[in-house]
Design an enzyme around this catalytic site. Structure first.
Site, PDB file in Angstrom:
ATOM      1  N   LYS A   1       0.840  -1.218   0.000  1.00 46.33           N
ATOM      2  CA  LYS A   1       0.000   0.000   0.000  1.00 46.33           C
ATOM      3  C   LYS A   1       0.870   1.261   0.000  1.00 46.33           C
ATOM      4  CE  LYS A   1      -1.990  -0.944   3.924  1.00 46.33           C
ATOM      5  NZ  LYS A   1      -1.239  -2.172   4.256  1.00 46.33           N
TER       6      LYS A   1
ATOM      7  N   ARG B   1      -8.955   1.187   9.841  1.00 46.09           N
ATOM      8  CA  ARG B   1      -8.527  -0.187  10.080  1.00 46.09           C
ATOM      9  C   ARG B   1      -9.511  -0.938  10.973  1.00 46.09           C
ATOM     10  NH1 ARG B   1      -2.493   0.845   9.354  1.00 46.09           N
ATOM     11  NH2 ARG B   1      -1.476  -1.161   9.531  1.00 46.09           N
TER      12      ARG B   1
ATOM     13  N   ARG C   1      11.704  -5.633   4.165  1.00 42.66           N
ATOM     14  CA  ARG C   1      11.439  -4.184   4.122  1.00 42.66           C
ATOM     15  C   ARG C   1      12.496  -3.399   4.910  1.00 42.66           C
ATOM     16  NH1 ARG C   1       5.543  -2.133   5.219  1.00 42.66           N
ATOM     17  NH2 ARG C   1       5.736  -3.410   7.095  1.00 42.66           N
TER      18      ARG C   1
ATOM     19  N   ARG D   1      12.079  -1.741  10.549  1.00 46.66           N
ATOM     20  CA  ARG D   1      11.099  -1.380  11.574  1.00 46.66           C
ATOM     21  C   ARG D   1      11.057  -2.430  12.671  1.00 46.66           C
ATOM     22  NH1 ARG D   1       5.710  -0.029   8.254  1.00 46.66           N
ATOM     23  NH2 ARG D   1       4.846  -1.024  10.102  1.00 46.66           N
TER      24      ARG D   1
ATOM     25  N   ARG E   1       0.364  -8.882  13.877  1.00 42.98           N
ATOM     26  CA  ARG E   1      -0.256  -7.880  13.002  1.00 42.98           C
ATOM     27  C   ARG E   1      -1.182  -8.534  11.977  1.00 42.98           C
ATOM     28  NH1 ARG E   1       4.889  -5.165  10.924  1.00 42.98           N
ATOM     29  NH2 ARG E   1       3.549  -3.880   9.631  1.00 42.98           N
TER      30      ARG E   1
END
Ligand code: ADP
Ligand code: AMP
Length: 214
Positions: free
Chosen positions: A13, A88, A125, A158, A169
């Site tokens: 996203k 969310r 990532r 992260r 998550r």
């Protein structure tokens, strides 16, 4: 163009929102980026959010809704925006729909991808903590190893991208956020995007939808 980008963590996203934001000159409002910046700054909002973000849980609706409500009223939002990672929960979606003209949404783009690929994209990532640019150790390398192309500072992984937190998550996503697919489908404003291809290919799907709208 007023868009919501919906989908699981790691689906792409942010990557697509940044491209579209540049192409259409509309702001990307990523609640995750806003919360991380608040945490880094040590503001009251950051202090409240930190434990939730670190644990991979959702920050309380009230806090996120307050942040988005204020952001929607800023001048640069008038010609359109991309809400990336908000809403969310059903509570957030309901609150958004009650924010008046400023929160009118044209389309919700739902990005989907199998879980194995999500986990692998998240594992690779790397992000720039200054400009929030997104890189990947397999799919999008910076020009100089581990350094942001734009800012010249070291990229970070992260804290909530570690395997344990990612599991949490994904559970939270299924329970709290996935029901929004049906929520927006019922409103007739949902477009589904297969996010499994390379970045350019997914970007073409996004652009095709935007061209039909404009
Ligand atoms: P989200 O904002 O949905 O959590 P990101 O945009 O941060 O997802 O993307 C997660 C990771 O996957 C990043 O490392 C990014 O570079 C990478 N990525 C994004 N889109 C693709 C794609 N289409 N193919 C391969 N890797 C991708
Ligand atoms: P993201 O950058 O979108 O992956 O979000 C990182 C983290 O920020 C999430 O795991 C949550 O802890 C928090 N967060 C971001 N957006 C929201 C939201 N809309 N509601 C609640 N928490 C959020």
């Amino acid at each position: 163009m007023r868009l919501i980008f919906l989908g699981p963590p790691g689906v792409g996203k942010g990557t697509q929102a940044k491209r579209l934001s540049k192409a259409y000159c509309i702001p990307q409002v990523a609640t995750g980026d806003i919360l991380r910046a608040a945490i880094l700054k040590g503001s009251a909002e950051g202090k409240e959010a930190k434990a939730y973000v670190d644990a991979g849980r959702l920050v309380p609706d009230e806090l996120v809704i307050r942040i988005v409500r204020a952001r929607l009223l800023e001048d640069d939002m008038k010609d359109g925006f991309i809400l990336d990672g908000f809403p969310r929960t059903k509570e957030q979606a309901d609150a958004l729909s009650q924010m008046g003209e400023a929160s009118r949404i044209d389309r919700v783009l739902y990005f989907y991808l199998d879980e194995e690929t999500l986990v692998s994209r998240i594992a690779g990532r790397r992000t720039c903590s200054k400009c929030n640019e997104i890189y990947n150790t397999d799919y999008r390398l910076p020009k100089v190893k581990d350094v942001c192309d734009a800012c010249g500072i070291f990229l970070v992984q992260r804290k909530d991208d570690c395997a344990e937190t990612v599991k949490e998550r994904l559970i939270v996503y299924q329970k709290e956020t996935a029901p929004l697919i049906e929520y927006y489908q019922k409103q007739g404003c949902l477009s589904c995007i297969d996010a499994s291809g390379p970045v350019e290919e997914v970007a073409r799907h996004v652009t095709d939808i935007c061209l039909v709208m404009s």
